[in-house]
Enzyme design. Structure first.
Site, PDB file in Angstrom:
ATOM      1  CG  HIS A   1      -1.784   1.326   1.534  1.00  0.00           C
ATOM      2  ND1 HIS A   1      -2.892   1.364   0.938  1.00  0.00           N
ATOM      3  CD2 HIS A   1      -1.518   2.617   2.005  1.00  0.00           C
ATOM      4  CE1 HIS A   1      -3.259   2.509   1.393  1.00  0.00           C
ATOM      5  NE2 HIS A   1      -2.655   3.297   2.026  1.00  0.00           N
ATOM      6  CD  GLU A   2       2.141   3.409   3.683  1.00  0.00           C
ATOM      7  OE1 GLU A   2       2.518   4.437   2.995  1.00  0.00           O
ATOM      8  OE2 GLU A   2       1.179   3.423   4.358  1.00  0.00           O
TER       9      GLU A   2
ATOM     10  CG  HIS B   1       0.202   6.137  -0.635  1.00  0.00           C
ATOM     11  ND1 HIS B   1      -0.817   6.600  -1.281  1.00  0.00           N
ATOM     12  CD2 HIS B   1      -0.116   5.700   0.953  1.00  0.00           C
ATOM     13  CE1 HIS B   1      -1.961   6.459  -0.410  1.00  0.00           C
ATOM     14  NE2 HIS B   1      -1.663   5.722   0.418  1.00  0.00           N
TER      15      HIS B   1
ATOM     16  CD  GLU C   1      -5.318   6.142   2.339  1.00  0.00           C
ATOM     17  OE1 GLU C   1      -4.614   5.267   2.020  1.00  0.00           O
ATOM     18  OE2 GLU C   1      -4.660   6.729   3.455  1.00  0.00           O
TER      19      GLU C   1
END
Length: 266
Positions: free
Chosen positions: A137-138, A141, A196
């Site tokens: 997930h990071e 980003h 997100e």
């Protein structure tokens, strides 16, 4: 119009004055030295290039690693991290590096230079696959340039704080460390729901590519929701992650549906 005139005045100060002094405009004292710095930093923030942001990110991570307890490779956390991500040195052409902060926060973050940091508190409550989903997930980003945009906005906000200080008799009370200001600005940053969701989607892709349970992202989010609703010490430890990663319950449901779809089409 007033804001534009103020910026024009600050730029004038930056171009025409080189000494520290105070003048009065509209009855307010202006620290010219502070105004010069504020004007040049604000102008630079508006025109930051990718190279500028990368340099700022690199310097920021050096500062963060120096001001947080970064675990050693031969510790329990270090060995566990190496087992999980030791084979990952590059993602979509970008070099990445990983580290663990030995703090109780249940959180993780990424920076635009490819740095990903996981807090020990997160590793304490999640399985390896769930931690990997969070890492994915990071990385999402980073790939989606969310963190670069956040850094640029944080830099602008920190310069704006400097500018505000130029119009105050208490300007000296403001911190002189730009990196400290960036840390404060980034701490208050929050990604949009769209950002997100896109990072969650990337986490699923990341899990599949690394032969990790496709439900790992939804499981990690559900675990956070359960901890948050349980109250007590564990609940208090995830306040920070919930403040920067909102709507975790909806995201968990969405990612389960995405995983169901992937499994069905496999």
């Amino acid at each position: 119009m007033k804001l534009k005139l103020t910026l024009v005045f600050l730029l004038f100060c930056a171009l025409s004055l080189t000494t520290t002094a105070q003048v009065k405009i509209g009855g307010k004292k202006i620290n010219v030295g502070k105004a010069v710095k504020a004007a040049t930093e604000t102008a630079k923030a508006i025109t930051l290039s990718d190279a500028d942001i990368a340099k700022i990110c690199s310097e920021y991570m050096e500062w963060m690693d120096a001001h947080n307890p970064l675990t050693a490779p031969d510790t329990e956390y270090g060995k566990r991290l190496e087992k999980m991500v030791g084979h990952i040195t590059e993602v979509e052409g970008m070099k990445v590096n990983f580290g663990v902060y030995e703090v109780v926060d249940v959180n993780a973050f990424a920076c635009g230079d490819g740095s990903i940091r996981i807090c020990a508190g997160l590793m304490d409550v999640m399985t390896d696959e769930e931690v990997m989903a969070v890492i994915g997930h990071e990385i999402g980003h980073i790939v989606n340039t969310d963190v670069k945009d956040a850094m640029k906005n944080a830099y602008l906000r920190s310069a704006a704080v400097n500018a505000a200080g130029a119009f105050s008799d208490t300007a000296a009370k403001l911190g002189d460390s730009e990196l400290g200001q960036l840390a404060d600005a980034l701490a208050g940053a929050q990604f949009s729901q769209k950002q997100e969701n896109a990072a969650d989607d990337y986490a699923l892709k990341f899990c599949v590519q690394n032969e990790i349970d496709p439900y790992a992202m939804s499981n990690s989010l559900n675990k956070l929701v359960e901890m948050f609703n349980s109250g007590g010490e564990k609940s208090s430890k995830i306040q920070q992650m919930f403040s920067t990663h909102p709507d975790s319950e909806k995201r968990a449901k969405r990612m389960k549906e995405k995983a169901d779809q992937y499994v069905a089409n496999k």
